[in-house]
Scaffold this active site. Structure first.
Site, short mmCIF file in Angstrom:
data_model
loop_
_atom_site.label_atom_id
_atom_site.label_comp_id
_atom_site.label_asym_id
_atom_site.label_seq_id
_atom_site.Cartn_x
_atom_site.Cartn_y
_atom_site.Cartn_z
N ASN A 82 0.79 -1.37 0.10
CA ASN A 82 0.04 0.05 0.04
C ASN A 82 0.70 1.27 -0.10
O ASN A 82 1.68 1.66 1.17
CB ASN A 82 -0.77 -0.03 1.20
CG ASN A 82 -1.87 1.17 1.46
OD1 ASN A 82 -1.68 1.99 0.45
ND2 ASN A 82 -2.61 1.18 2.46
N TRP A 83 1.12 1.92 -1.17
CA TRP A 83 1.76 3.07 -1.36
C TRP A 83 1.29 4.40 -0.54
O TRP A 83 1.93 5.17 -0.63
CB TRP A 83 2.39 3.18 -2.76
CG TRP A 83 3.21 2.18 -3.51
CD1 TRP A 83 3.60 1.19 -2.73
CD2 TRP A 83 3.73 1.95 -4.59
NE1 TRP A 83 4.43 0.30 -3.51
CE2 TRP A 83 4.55 0.78 -4.80
CE3 TRP A 83 3.33 2.74 -5.83
CZ2 TRP A 83 4.99 0.27 -6.07
CZ3 TRP A 83 3.86 2.25 -7.30
CH2 TRP A 83 4.57 1.32 -7.05
N LYS A 84 0.13 4.08 -0.35
CA LYS A 84 -0.71 5.48 0.26
C LYS A 84 -0.52 6.64 -0.74
O LYS A 84 -0.48 6.53 -1.85
CB LYS A 84 -0.22 5.58 1.73
CG LYS A 84 -0.52 4.39 2.61
CD LYS A 84 -0.25 4.46 4.15
CE LYS A 84 -0.58 3.20 4.78
NZ LYS A 84 -0.20 3.55 6.28
N HIS B 18 -10.03 0.99 4.92
CA HIS B 18 -8.47 1.43 5.51
C HIS B 18 -8.81 2.34 6.60
O HIS B 18 -9.45 3.14 6.77
CB HIS B 18 -7.40 1.66 4.45
CG HIS B 18 -6.17 1.91 5.18
ND1 HIS B 18 -5.56 2.74 6.05
CD2 HIS B 18 -4.85 0.87 5.03
CE1 HIS B 18 -4.41 2.42 6.54
NE2 HIS B 18 -3.93 1.38 5.58
N GLU C 278 -7.05 4.87 7.68
CA GLU C 278 -6.92 6.13 7.34
C GLU C 278 -8.20 6.80 6.91
O GLU C 278 -8.60 7.96 7.05
CB GLU C 278 -5.67 6.14 6.63
CG GLU C 278 -4.36 6.10 7.30
CD GLU C 278 -3.27 5.60 6.82
OE1 GLU C 278 -3.20 5.57 5.41
OE2 GLU C 278 -2.49 5.13 7.39
N GLU D 258 -5.40 -4.83 10.56
CA GLU D 258 -4.39 -3.70 10.69
C GLU D 258 -4.71 -2.96 12.11
O GLU D 258 -5.64 -2.16 12.22
CB GLU D 258 -4.45 -2.94 9.55
CG GLU D 258 -4.05 -3.25 8.08
CD GLU D 258 -3.52 -2.14 7.25
OE1 GLU D 258 -2.24 -2.50 6.85
OE2 GLU D 258 -4.10 -1.40 6.92
N GLY E 43 2.48 2.47 11.02
CA GLY E 43 3.21 3.63 10.78
C GLY E 43 3.82 3.95 12.28
O GLY E 43 4.49 5.23 12.39
N SER F 35 3.36 -1.86 10.39
CA SER F 35 4.73 -1.91 10.77
C SER F 35 5.60 -3.25 10.55
O SER F 35 6.37 -3.47 11.03
CB SER F 35 5.06 -1.44 12.14
OG SER F 35 4.41 -0.15 12.52
N GLY G 190 2.74 -1.08 4.44
CA GLY G 190 2.85 0.37 3.98
C GLY G 190 4.45 1.12 3.81
O GLY G 190 4.59 0.55 2.64
N GLY G 191 4.73 1.62 4.90
CA GLY G 191 5.99 2.15 4.68
C GLY G 191 7.24 1.41 4.30
O GLY G 191 7.87 2.12 3.00
P1 13P Z 1 2.86 0.54 7.63
O1 13P Z 1 3.48 -0.53 7.11
O2 13P Z 1 3.61 1.95 7.29
O3 13P Z 1 2.83 0.56 9.32
O4 13P Z 1 1.21 0.65 7.13
C1 13P Z 1 0.45 -0.31 7.09
C2 13P Z 1 -0.68 -0.03 6.40
O5 13P Z 1 -1.58 1.00 6.82
C3 13P Z 1 -0.81 -0.81 5.17
O6 13P Z 1 -2.37 -0.60 4.80
#
Ligand code: 13P
Length: 267
Positions: A9-11, A96, A98, A168, A174, A214, A235-236
């Site tokens: 997930n590149w957000k 998600h 967010e 999640e 994050g 994470s 994510g990251g």
């Molecule tokens: P991180 O891996 O940056 O914690 O993000 C997880 C995430 O929200 C994937 O959708």
């Protein structure tokens, strides 16, 4: 046949050029190797076409990060399931945290989005997870139950084979602090039982449950070994091609070795 799923997930990161370079780099490293893992990349909307081209002819799949449930109309700024199919997506992330937290998506909204995705033959990756406060209060199961019930209301058993659930925990996203294997095992087990109650044991068992929050190359192995973990949503660490490829390798290896794990569906 892939036995686990690793999703990037590149957000809201990257220009089209950066997305193209990252997708090409992941393709170069993952390409035809690590075949026990299905690999899915979710770039921002603006880079879907760029990444589609970068992945064309490979086994890597394309996902969107969100959708709207209406098929078309006066909904400024929104994108429908059919539009995502047309753009080459096979998957879409739904609900998600967010989107729930920053953009006010309710469980009802998430349910409508999930329904629209299934209707368009997109594979939804349904995100659920509790906040730190909810976990501390002992409300984790209550939160997950409301999220699952809201999203899966009205979903017929016949289409659930295309569903993936992503656990999640909000407090792990994050933060550099992933859930412990014991927490993941307990929660995935609970989700598994909730799915079995909703869809019956066999169907409930067949739904992959991936973990997100994470995940990085250092903790991937301990997470991959947890029973009921069928993959990860990253994510990251997915913004770095080497980190992401390392995670894919760990999962593929764990799920393909004779001594490694079998997927839920194989049990
Ligand atoms: P991180 O891996 O940056 O914690 O993000 C997880 C995430 O929200 C994937 O959708």
């Amino acid at each position: 046949m892939p036995r686990c799923t690793v999703i990037a997930n590149w957000k809201m990161h990257g220009t089209q050029t950066q997305a193209r370079d990252l997708a090409r780099a992941v393709r170069r490293l993952v390409g035809n190797r690590f075949r026990a893992a299905e690999v899915v990349l979710a770039p921002p909307f603006t880079s879907l076409e760029t990444v589609r081209r970068a992945l064309a002819g490979s086994r890597l799949r394309l996902a969107a990060q969100n959708l709207y449930w209406q098929p078309h109309g006066a909904f400024t700024g929104e994108v429908s399931a059919d539009m995502l199919r047309d753009a080459g997506c096979s998957h879409v992330i739904v609900g998600h945290s967010e989107r729930r937290r920053l953009f006010g998506e309710t469980n009802r909204d998430v349910g409508r989005k999930l329904g629209a995705a299934l209707e368009a033959s997109l594979k939804p990756i349904l995100c659920v997870g509790e906040t730190l406060e909810e976990r501390r209060r002992g409300d984790t199961h209550r939160t997950l139950s409301a999220q699952l019930t809201g999203a899966l209301k009205g979903v017929p058993k016949s289409v659930i084979e295309s569903l993936t659930v992503a656990y999640e925990p909000v407090w792990a996203i994050g933060t550099g602090r992933h859930a412990t294997p014991a927490q993941v095992a307990e929660t995935h087990g609970w989700i598994r039982r909730a799915l079995a109650r909703r869809f019956g044991t066999a169907s409930g068992r067949a739904i992959p449950i991936v973990y997100g929050g994470s995940v990085n190359p250092d903790n991937a192995a301990e997470l991959a070994r947890v029973t009921e973990v069928d993959g990860v949503l990253v994510g990251g660490a997915s913004l770095d091609h080497q980190s992401f490829a390392a995670i894919v390798k760990v999962f593929s290896t764990e799920f393909s070795t004779a001594t490694g794990k079998t997927r839920t569906t194989d049990k």
